[in-house]
Design an enzyme around this catalytic site. Structure first.
Site, mmCIF file in Angstrom:
data_model
loop_
_atom_site.group_PDB
_atom_site.id
_atom_site.type_symbol
_atom_site.label_atom_id
_atom_site.label_comp_id
_atom_site.label_asym_id
_atom_site.label_seq_id
_atom_site.Cartn_x
_atom_site.Cartn_y
_atom_site.Cartn_z
ATOM 1 N N ASN A 117 12.030 -17.202 58.464
ATOM 2 C CA ASN A 117 12.687 -18.559 58.762
ATOM 3 C C ASN A 117 11.297 -19.379 58.602
ATOM 4 O O ASN A 117 10.340 -19.078 58.895
ATOM 5 C CB ASN A 117 12.864 -18.574 60.359
ATOM 6 C CG ASN A 117 14.234 -17.752 60.740
ATOM 7 O OD1 ASN A 117 14.744 -17.398 59.934
ATOM 8 N ND2 ASN A 117 14.280 -17.736 62.003
ATOM 9 N N ARG A 148 25.170 -16.221 58.943
ATOM 10 C CA ARG A 148 24.383 -15.886 59.968
ATOM 11 C C ARG A 148 24.444 -16.307 61.453
ATOM 12 O O ARG A 148 24.641 -17.587 61.512
ATOM 13 C CB ARG A 148 22.943 -15.900 59.674
ATOM 14 C CG ARG A 148 21.815 -15.324 60.743
ATOM 15 C CD ARG A 148 20.538 -15.628 60.426
ATOM 16 N NE ARG A 148 19.721 -15.433 61.659
ATOM 17 C CZ ARG A 148 18.535 -15.923 62.058
ATOM 18 N NH1 ARG A 148 18.246 -16.995 61.348
ATOM 19 N NH2 ARG A 148 18.057 -15.541 63.150
ATOM 20 N N TYR A 177 10.037 -23.518 57.861
ATOM 21 C CA TYR A 177 10.561 -25.160 57.783
ATOM 22 C C TYR A 177 9.475 -25.932 57.377
ATOM 23 O O TYR A 177 9.792 -27.026 56.581
ATOM 24 C CB TYR A 177 10.995 -25.559 59.529
ATOM 25 C CG TYR A 177 12.267 -25.132 59.865
ATOM 26 C CD1 TYR A 177 13.232 -25.690 59.734
ATOM 27 C CD2 TYR A 177 12.153 -23.792 60.489
ATOM 28 C CE1 TYR A 177 14.423 -25.079 60.238
ATOM 29 C CE2 TYR A 177 13.124 -23.256 61.089
ATOM 30 C CZ TYR A 177 14.492 -23.853 60.975
ATOM 31 O OH TYR A 177 15.396 -23.279 61.420
ATOM 32 N N GLU A 181 16.399 -19.081 57.817
ATOM 33 C CA GLU A 181 16.603 -20.233 58.186
ATOM 34 C C GLU A 181 15.661 -21.192 57.330
ATOM 35 O O GLU A 181 14.736 -20.704 57.173
ATOM 36 C CB GLU A 181 16.140 -20.368 59.849
ATOM 37 C CG GLU A 181 16.947 -19.834 60.714
ATOM 38 C CD GLU A 181 16.738 -19.987 62.204
ATOM 39 O OE1 GLU A 181 15.992 -20.992 62.523
ATOM 40 O OE2 GLU A 181 16.988 -19.213 63.094
ATOM 41 N N GLU A 211 12.646 -14.509 65.277
ATOM 42 C CA GLU A 211 11.374 -15.318 65.647
ATOM 43 C C GLU A 211 10.791 -14.836 66.817
ATOM 44 O O GLU A 211 10.397 -15.490 68.001
ATOM 45 C CB GLU A 211 11.553 -16.875 65.833
ATOM 46 C CG GLU A 211 12.218 -17.337 64.438
ATOM 47 C CD GLU A 211 12.281 -18.793 64.491
ATOM 48 O OE1 GLU A 211 12.190 -19.443 65.721
ATOM 49 O OE2 GLU A 211 12.724 -19.641 63.366
ATOM 50 N N HIS A 243 18.612 -13.593 69.766
ATOM 51 C CA HIS A 243 18.123 -14.893 69.419
ATOM 52 C C HIS A 243 17.837 -15.793 70.669
ATOM 53 O O HIS A 243 18.178 -16.692 71.034
ATOM 54 C CB HIS A 243 19.201 -15.639 68.554
ATOM 55 C CG HIS A 243 18.619 -16.798 67.825
ATOM 56 N ND1 HIS A 243 18.916 -16.953 66.481
ATOM 57 C CD2 HIS A 243 17.631 -17.950 68.078
ATOM 58 C CE1 HIS A 243 18.200 -17.906 66.041
ATOM 59 N NE2 HIS A 243 17.800 -18.666 67.025
#
Length: 1942
Positions: A1697, A1464, A1699, A1765, A1554, A1509
């Site tokens: 995404n 990606r 985290y 991600e 995002e 992005h």
């Protein structure tokens, strides 16, 4: 037919002479039997008579013989129960010799008859009636006469004795009163002997031999035998030697008592008295039983039965006969039934009711006529004094105490987790409740199971009655939808209750009908019966294995009356004449059906009980003399209680009174006022008897009067024709319907027993309590205490004095709750709930403590029970001498601890560890006398130095004192209640020396003080809590300070005498003693710096002198215990130093390590070295103080010297090692000044703290959990691993109220975990852990400012209420689990992802490409932003970054070695369209991407291309960027160009990456490009709006124009954290988590994946805040309908995404603040136990990943998900062995696997972030996420793999995690990695892992092993320990020990 009754009361005075002596162990006998003739007729016994020859011509009295055709009639048990209930104690049974031995041969008995009589006796015994058995009655059997005929007289005796012995043998265990013969004239006449003398001798011999044999062989303890003598038989003449006629001579010792048959002829009384007195002259000393009493010619008996009875009794008593009992049969015959009662005073009272019987109802013959009148008359004559007298007694053992709640009153969570709406939800939401309150949150019990069980453990009842919410389990009311989350809640509650030894009592229906069923008619619709049965069936099947008490309906009267009659309750129907009765009818049928369901389907396996709870007031006539009022009272009871009780407990039908009254009202009125439905005969038999117990709830009483001029308007009262009143003298409660009338309960219980239950059905008092108001004493509820005391005592009287079978008492209610229409204004709780606080804190009220003491004592015992002897001691080591150790070296050998741990990485140091402590581990809490007791001068306590010190203004913050403190001196019960709730195994407290010895000396002993400690210790021991007692916790008696305090050696002996007294007084129960708490503080703070009393400021000398005396005093006390008490008491004794851990500032610098060791020796070694080592101070201390003294020109050292004898005396004076610890420090060597002299300077160190360590209320107390593990290891190394106890550990928080004390939970969570590591991983001999402190208390100089408690104390309230904080509930959970076991959901899952799963890695253009102006690229907003000063860390830019623009080949090589299937990357918009528009296309830029894509495809790696992005062309930003809606078209044009040029090769497109960060960071807070922050309340929403529209346009463009030809996928990538509530037990925090997610992920996902529009949470909140700010419309833009349609569904997959996870809570921003954050109204924190990363915002929280995936599945209808991600950063020094990253990927990817395998999430691919270290936006190159390291200092930017790259490629190769249990998997055999050329610490390819140098491969295996521990279990753990042991070069012996421990 109306029953006409008259009632007479007769009292027979039983004089004291009638008391039975000890041998005759019966109470007064009331004997009945045989059956009354009408019952015989009913039982069809009249034809079953004896054979011809055995009949007497007069009558064949069949009812003498109860076994006909071998059957006991089934009606008999009911008849017997009635007899027992009215006071009959014994029952006559005539055994038929002829039937039992038809042939007269004991070898050939008639088995059926024998069995039948056995059953009969068992039936009698079962209802507590004792059989009195006559062996032979009347004529001798023909077969016996035939055998005896013509033989000697003893032939008859032989035959009789054989028969008698047979009877004793067969029936003797059930019978203890025997009579050989009765009706002697008949017996004698039938004997086959001609001579009267022979007949008399035969009879006498038969009796006497039977008597002898009985007593020799068969008589049980207290068994008795006699013969029945008649007074009127012609053959009976009384001679000086007792005999019967001239020839029947009985030996005096052949009867145990005299049994008489008496006849009383009315009108011939004189004759009777004459015979009686003759009789009594002869039998002076014999006890007399009137076996049979007949009245002759007493026509007036019916009118006045009292005359002869009274006369007879008077006659007997005046002769002082020893009367032991009477025949009461005659009284029972005057009517269908009577009451006989033996009162406490020895009065026998007969209540004789007589009148016509109801022939239509055969049962009525056995039932009493009017129980109400009976009960009324029992009590009507009581004086007030008698009525209100208090009974000191206890309930029977096994009595059940409980408390209750109802689901809708407490649960809240009205729409959580799929719960359906209930009628109460609807009722509240439509404004029918006081102040528009609702039950939406109530007490939040749905989320507070552990809190409620915590309170229950404190209260310690045996039962908890709660209800199941029908709509929580079946949201729509039927089993079509079952809500598993609701089921989980009840399962957890039941599990927790049983775990705490509390039986659940579960109500199926407590008023909260599913609204979905109400819509269909609710309880008026017959079909609800089946719905209820299905619901009950589900509950029995699901919970019945653990629930043994079921209640079908709670107070059905309330449902019918208030729900359908008055309409005060939902559903709010006002139809008292029809609906009310219909509903009751349906409820009764539903109840019966559920009872039968349980009975038929579940009872045999589950063995539970099913009943129902009926509520009833007690009713008394307003005018007792008015018979109409009397009838009205009875009617009221029948309308309230009988309405439901009569069908269930009597005959399956409504009471006659109710039926007759309704009929009468309808007749009087022209219309039908009330309709009472009819039961069919079948329904009656079906309803009757459907309860295993009678649940009764009762609150108050009523005075009732009859209504003279009734109305025809239907109402409860007009239908019943009664009117209700209260006596103005009855105290009123907060509720108008509850007045305090305690004696009503006793009367009601008697009525219930009389009318419904008898001795067969137990009564459970299932609800009793009273409400208080919101105003007034919320905590000190003395009114409720008095209410409970009096009502419970009335229940006790019912049990003890009225023999009512009450089995339980359940107090309403556990907590204040939602009380229906009154909302929260009425408070019934034993625990106060603060409904203003979102935490809903619960505080025990005075009534909770009172009730718990009633439970503990099982009532009101007259004397206090004796003290307990020895306690259950948990985990105390057997006192054994610790080894003698040599003096410590300088620095000590314990420096290995720093060598071992100081080089740990943060990851190794902070990795959370799961496991449990050994079973004998002791958990506790601590306090100290001065800090909690108060009562500073109470009951003769002397002043202490702290009393005097605190009384001087200015000494303590806020001038606080300990005068009252927590008032524990007066709150022993309260403290024990909460200790019990915590579940601790020990409680450490201290004794106040001046409370016991006011003058400090044993010539002044204060018994009150001793009593206080005895009460406390006894209470602890009774609850299995081990007392750990500190003798001295700083509060020296002032009298001793006056003679010099601890500077005076006189204190050594004085302290010893105090300790001696304590050992002697408390040592039988106290097995763990601490001499001094923190002696270093006494010496240094009290005598060095003088901050504490006695405030001596002499830092250089006094501390050393004082410590010297403390050590000698300690040793003396130790020896006193050792010599005098240890042998008998067997305890342990130690002292308790305070220790901070110290970490050398530079661990590699030996001077710093020595400084750290020196610090510890001065702090701990000062006291521990003499005791645990060689009796002397540490060498380094002697050396330093000695040298410095010399440098200071002193003649000798300031440190005193012990003699050799003293050293020997001190050495070894501790059995265990106790210490207190709170924090850590960083230490470095320093050269300190020589003057002034100071203990502090003597150490030659400097200490500081790390500012990143979490702070607390105490300045130098920082939370440094890992310091505890190191400290425990240091003690182990330094003192030879003695048994270690942590006695104090905790954290202070500066706040008045911290019931939701998150920081304290983090503290305990991390500190206890470090203790666990020390025990499990390091072999530290840790035996116990005590939290400081039990409750908020007086914290010395800081007063009440810092709060350390697990319980909050309100110091502003004189009652000092204690409220459990969340930390208390958390700590209780740790204790319950004995540590921190790995949660089930965190266990590792082995397995593979689906085939064709995509494995990818990601980058983005600006972060890696560089070439910022190369080949015609235009400027982007990030070029602009990064060239703006102070925007980026270190002023880094992405100008070159990783230079990927020039390194396609190298990048693709990395990708190939990773084995990814996809890559990606993003396209730089300004590289292709320099001004952002298609006016000019930069072919060079496009060519770069074409080459990259070709290279990827050539390597068989598929591209995943992100269009945007974050790097917007600056030219477009200059026109407003994403705030300008023209950008939607620009983006569409840009996308079209890419689809055209690259779409044939790219099959996976991401429109936007995002969008949240673009909108919020770029245009809200401005921390990302374009850095705009001036419109935080508008710009983010406008930007978000345009981003969504731009995405939709690009999607439609692809979908409509390119999809068919190119066949790719296109969607958006949305980023989101997972959000957990900061407090998972708080509805507000749970809502905050939801809000956080909807404002984050839902902002963009909801329009695209749901309905084309924003979610309701955002729309509502932003609109409400906008309007409150005076705006005319919401700041959130609106989509038009056509836009919504265009946006909705514009996805092919969900790009995610993710985290990390946050903990969220509610924050109220001021209304005027316009920002996204204030609109969201949520703040977040992170858990201190979570591993950190290189980014402040990123904590390692794998569990959140799975939860977020599952949430997306559920929220958005399970879309295909690609994780685009996921990764972790690092900062600081370079480490190629990135074990933390390997751990991150392993655990996160494993959670993704669980989401797929266990949760059914449609996850299609996973992408790691990121391929290589790169430009990390605002932090520049500081934070590195890469799998590959990039050396940015080398112009060629070389890439090198980290250990994680190889690890990730292995996961890819295996497509998941092969199970090691299946053997080595081929996917794990990777080709060898090229060894990097860069030099790194350690050997080539070596890595640091857990502080060890390992090869990368070993580290990988070790990591695998470490993470697999939980799943592989003990084996994995052992292997790991073995490997760890080998690698650290331990001796094989040590490894073996480690293994065995593990």
């Amino acid at each position: 037919m109306e029953l006409i009754c008259k009632t007479v009361i007769v009292c027979l005075l039983v004089s004291p002479s009638l008391a039975i002596d000890g041998e005759f162990a019966w109470n007064f006998i009331a004997i009945a039997g045989p059956l009354p003739s009408e019952l015989v007729n009913r039982l069809h016994l009249q034809n079953q008579v004896l054979p011809e020859e055995d009949q007497v011509p007069a009558v064949a009295e069949a009812h003498d013989y109860l076994c006909q055709q071998g059957l006991v009639a089934p009606e008999l048990p009911q008849y017997f129960s009635r007899l027992r209930e009215i006071g009959v104690t014994h029952y006559k049974v005539f055994l038929p010799w002829a039937r039992i031995l038809p042939e007269g041969d004991t070898r050939k008995p008639e088995e059926a008859q024998v069995q039948c009589y056995q059953e009969l006796f068992e039936t009698l015994v079962a209802v507590d009636l004792r059989p009195v058995v006559v062996l032979h009655h009347r004529r001798v059997p023909g077969s016996v006469a035939a055998q005896a005929m013509g033989r000697k007289a003893n032939a008859f005796a032989d035959l009789f004795v054989e028969y008698a012995e047979f009877s004793f043998r067969v029936f003797g265990d059930l019978v203890d009163v025997w009579l050989t013969f009765s009706d002697l004239p008949e017996v004698l006449k039938s004997l086959p002997y001609d001579d009267a003398q022979d007949r008399a001798q035969a009879l006498a011999a038969a009796h006497e031999r039977a008597y002898t044999i009985y007593h020799e062989k068969y008589s049980p303890a207290g068994g008795k035998l006699s013969i029945v003598l008649g007074m009127d038989d012609d053959i009976l003449s009384v001679k000086p030697k007792p005999s019967v006629s001239s020839c029947l001579h009985l030996e005096d010792d052949s009867v145990d008592f005299l049994s008489l048959s008496l006849q009383y002829c009315c009108g011939n009384e004189t004759d009777f008295y004459k015979k009686l007195s003759e009789f009594q002259n002869v039998w002076k000393d014999r006890e007399i039983l009137v076996f049979s009493l007949k009245f002759l010619d007493c026509g007036s008996m019916e009118e006045n039965p009292s005359i002869p009875v009274a006369a007879i009794v008077t006659a007997i008593n005046k002769e002082e006969t020893r009367m032991i009992g009477y025949d009461v049969n005659e009284f029972l015959d005057f009517s269908s039934f009577h009451i006989l009662r033996i009162t406490e005073a020895g009065l026998i009272s007969f209540s004789l009711s007589y009148g016509h019987t109801l022939q239509e109802n055969p049962d009525a013959m056995v039932a009493p006529r009017s129980s109400y009148q009976t009960v009324w008359e029992m009590f009507a004559k009581q004086s007030e004094l008698e009525r209100d007298s208090f009974l000191q007694d206890v309930f029977p053992s096994g009595f059940l105490w409980g408390t209750s709640t109802g689901a809708f009153n407490v649960e809240g969570a009205w729409a959580e987790d799929g719960k359906g709406e209930s009628i109460w939800d609807q009722f509240g939401h439509t404004g029918h409740v006081y102040m528009n309150q609702t039950a939406d949150v109530a007490c939040d019990s749905y989320y507070k199971t552990s809190y409620d069980v915590y309170l229950l453990r404190g209260l310690h009842p045996q039962l908890y009655k709660f209800s199941v919410s029908w709509p929580r389990i079946f949201p729509a009311g039927t089993n079509k939808t079952i809500n598993s989350k609701g089921v989980d809640y009840y399962n957890q509650l039941i599990h927790r209750l049983l775990d705490s030894n509390i039986e659940p009592m579960v109500t199926l229906f407590h008023w909260d009908l599913p609204q979905a069923l109400q819509v269909l008619g609710g309880w008026q619709n017959e079909s609800i019966i089946d719905a209820f049965v299905n619901y009950a069936d589900f509950c029995f099947a699901t919970f019945g294995d653990r629930v043994k008490f079921w209640i079908t309906f709670h107070e059905p009267w309330v449902i019918s009356y208030a729900g359908y009659g008055t309409g005060e309750h939902p559903p709010g129907i006002t139809d008292p004449g029809v609906a009310s009765y219909k509903v009751a009818h349906i409820i009764l049928k539903a109840h019966a059906k559920v009872w039968h369901l349980y009975n038929d389907k579940y009872r045999s396996q589950q063995l539970g009980k099913v009943g129902l709870v009926l509520n009833s007031d007690w009713a008394e006539p307003k005018t007792p003399t008015n018979p109409e009022d009397m009838r009205a009272s009875e009617r009221y009871l029948q309308f309230m209680l009988g309405w439901f009780a009569h069908p269930v407990f009597v005959n399956g039908d409504y009471p006659d009174i109710l039926k007759a009254q309704i009929q009468e009202v309808n007749q009087q009125c022209s219309t039908t006022v009330a309709q009472l439905p009819l039961f069919t005969e079948e329904e009656k038999s079906w309803v009757k008897g459907t309860a295993d117990f009678f649940g009764l709830s009762h609150y108050t009483s009523r005075l009732v009067s009859a209504v003279t001029n009734g109305t025809c308007t239907p109402s409860y009262e007009s239908i019943g024709n009664f009117s209700l009143h209260v006596d103005p003298s009855w105290p009123q409660t907060a509720s108008s319907w509850i007045h305090v009338v305690p004696w009503g309960l006793r009367r009601l219980l008697k009525f219930v027993s009389q009318e419904y239950t008898g001795t067969k059905i137990p009564i459970y008092i299932a609800g009793n309590g009273m409400p208080t108001e919101g105003a007034g004493h919320l905590i000190n509820d003395t009114l409720r205490v008095d209410y409970f005391r009096r009502y419970i005592n009335e229940a006790l009287k019912a049990v003890k004095l009225d023999t009512v079978d009450v089995r339980s008492y359940i107090a309403r209610s556990l907590v204040d709750g939602f009380e229906g229409p009154a909302g929260y204004s009425l408070k019934f709780g034993l625990h106060h709930v603060n409904f203003e606080d979102s935490n809903r804190p619960r505080t025990p009220k005075a009534s909770a403590y009172f009730y718990s003491s009633v439970i503990e004592k099982n009532g009101f015992p007259s004397k206090v029970l004796d003290r307990f002897s020895t306690p259950v001691v948990f985990g105390l080591p057997m006192p054994s001498k610790l080894p003698n150790l040599p003096a410590s070296e300088v620095p000590s050998k314990a420096k290995v601890v720093w060598q071992k741990f100081s080089s740990q990485t943060d990851f190794e140091r902070d990795m959370y560890f799961y496991g449990t402590f050994p079973e004998d581990f002791t958990w506790g809490v601590s306090s100290s006398a001065y800090q909690v007791e108060g009562g500073w001068d109470a009951d003769g306590k002397g002043p202490s130095i702290w009393d005097n010190f605190t009384h001087v203004p200015g000494n303590i913050k806020n001038n606080d004192t300990g005068d009252i403190a927590c008032d524990s001196y007066n709150k022993v019960e309260e403290d024990i209640y909460l200790l019990r709730a915590l579940g601790v195994k020990n409680y450490r407290f201290s004794l106040s020396w001046s409370r016991i010895f006011p003058s400090g000396r044993n010539n002044s002993i204060n018994s009150h003080g001793v009593d206080y400690y005895n009460r406390l210790i006894d209470g602890l021991v009774a609850n299995n809590i081990t007392p750990i007692v500190t003798l001295y916790h700083w509060d020296l008696p002032q009298a001793l300070q006056d003679i010099g305090g601890w500077e005076s050696s006189a204190l050594i002996d004085l302290f010893d005498s105090f300790a001696d007294f304590c050992f002697q007084t408390f040592g039988d129960r106290v097995k763990f003693w601490i001499t001094f708490n923190e002696p270093q503080v006494i010496a240094w703070v009290g005598y060095g710096i003088g901050a504490f009393p006695p405030n001596v400021n002499d830092p250089g000398s006094a501390p050393y002198r004082v410590a010297h005396i403390l050590l000698k005093a300690h040793a003396k006390v130790y020896h006193t215990y050792d010599d005098k008490y240890r042998a008998s008491q067997g305890g342990v004794i130690a002292l308790c130093p305070n220790i901070d851990w110290v970490e050398p500032k530079t661990p590699s610098n030996p001077r710093d390590t020595e400084a750290a060791d020196r610090y510890l020796q001065f702090l701990v070694g000062w006291f521990a070295h003499p005791i645990f080592k060689n009796g002397d101070y540490p060498e380094v201390m002697k050396w330093k103080v000695g040298n410095r003294s010399e440098l200071q020109n002193l003649p000798s050292s300031r440190l005193p010297v012990f003699t050799a004898e003293e050293r020997e005396y001190i050495r070894g004076t501790a059995d265990v090692f106790c210490f207190n610890t709170y924090t850590s420090k960083i230490v470095t060597h320093a050269t300190t000044q020589l003057r002034p002299f100071s203990y502090e300077y003597d150490q030659e160190v400097l200490t500081k703290v790390d500012s990143s360590w979490p702070s607390s209320a105490i300045t130098d107390h920082r939370a440094v959990a890992w310091g505890l593990r190191r400290l425990l290891n240091w003690i182990k190394e330094e003192y030879g691993n003695p048994p270690i106890y942590i006695i104090e550990n905790g954290v202070g928080i500066k706040t008045k109220s911290d019931v939701d004390d998150n920081a304290r939970i983090f503290y305990y969570k991390t500190y206890i975990d470090e203790a666990l590591k020390a025990y499990k991983l390091d072999g530290v001999n840790l035996k116990g852990y005590n939290a400081w402190s039990f409750m908020d208390n007086f914290e010395w100089l800081n007063g009440y400012d810092p709060r350390f408690g697990l319980h909050q104390v309100d110091f502003d309230n004189p009652s000092r209420p204690r409220t459990p904080k969340r930390s208390a509930v958390y700590y209780a959970e740790i204790i319950r689990n004995n540590g921190i076991p790995l949660p089930k959901e965190d266990e590792f899952l082995y397995g593979e992802f689906p085939k064709n799963f995509w494995w990818s890695v990601a980058t983005s253009a600006y972060q890696i490409e560089g070439g910022w102006r190369a080949d015609g690229k235009g400027l982007s907003i990030w070029d602009q932003f990064s060239h703006t000063p102070l925007k980026i860390s270190n002023d880094d830019t992405g100008d070159v970054a990783c230079d990927s623009y020039h390194k396609i080949e190298e990048d693709v090589e990395m990708l190939k070695s990773l084995k990814v299937s996809h890559y990606r990357f993003s396209i730089s918009w300004s590289r292709i369209l320099p001004d952002g528009t298609t006016r000019y296309i930069n072919e060079m830029g496009l060519n770069y991407y074409e080459r990259l894509i070709d290279a990827l495809l050539a390597a068989n790696i598929k591209p995943q291309v992100t269009l945007y992005h974050w790097d917007l062309p600056q030219a477009l930003q200059n026109l407003g960027g994403w705030e300008n809606d023209t950008i939607v078209q620009r983006f569409k044009e840009y996308a079209e160009l890419l689809f055209q040029r690259l779409g044939d090769k790219v099959k996976f497109w991401i429109t936007l990456n995002e969008p949240y960060n673009t909108a919020y960071l770029g245009y809200g807070v401005g921390t990302a490009a374009p850095g705009i922050s001036v419109r935080p309340g508008r710009a983010p929403y406008v930007v978000g709006h345009n981003l969504i529209k731009a995405h939709a346009e690009a999607w439609h463009l692809y979908n409509e124009t390119y999809r068919a030809k190119q066949g790719g996928l296109i969607s958006i990538t949305i980023n989101s954290d997972w959000a957990e509530p900061r407090n998972p037990h708080n509805q507000e925090d749970i809502d905050a988590a939801r809000q956080y997610l909807q404002f984050f992920l839902g902002w963009f996902a909801h329009p695209i994946f749901k309905n084309g529009d924003y979610n309701e949470v955002m729309k509502t909140r932003i609109r409400e805040r906008s309007l409150a700010q005076g705006l005319s419309q919401s700041r959130l833009p609106e989509f038009t309908e056509s836009e919504k349609q265009r946006i909705k569904g514009t996805y092919d997959y969900f790009g995610l995404n993710h985290y990390t996870t946050v903990l969220t809570y509610n924050v109220k921003y001021p209304a005027g603040v316009l920002s996204y954050d204030s609109d969201r109204g949520v703040a977040s924190v992170t858990d201190r136990s979570w591993l950190k990363s290189g980014s402040f915002w990123l904590k390692v929280t794998p569990f959140g990943f799975r939860k977020l995936l599952r949430w997306i599945k559920n929220e958005y209808n399970n879309p295909p998900i690609y994780v685009t991600e996921n990764g972790i950063s690092e900062r600081g020094a370079l480490g190629f062995n990135d074990t933390w990253r390997m751990h991150y990927y392993r655990s996160y990817i494993n959670e993704a696997l669980k989401a797929v395998v266990l949760d059914g999430v449609d996850l299609r691919g996973y992408t790691a972030w990121t391929l290589m270290d790169n430009f990390e936006w605002a932090v520049g190159f500081d934070e590195r996420f890469g799998l590959y390291h990039v050396n940015f200092t080398d112009p060629s930017l070389p890439r090198r793999p980290k250990a994680s790259a190889r690890y990730y490629s292995q996961i890819i190769n295996c497509n998941g995690f092969p199970d090691p249990a299946m053997g080595p998997h081929p996917c794990l055999a990777l080709e060898p990695e090229v060894t990097p050329t860069d030099t790194t610490p350690g050997p080539a390819g070596s890595v640091r892992f857990l502080g060890l140098d390992l090869t990368a491969e070993s580290a990988e295996i070790a990591l695998y092993m470490l993470f697999a521990l939980s799943a592989v279990g003990a084996l994995g753990l052992a292997l790991f320990a073995y490997m760890y042991g080998k690698l650290s070069k331990r001796s094989s012996k040590q490894s073996h020990m480690e293994l065995s421990k593990l």
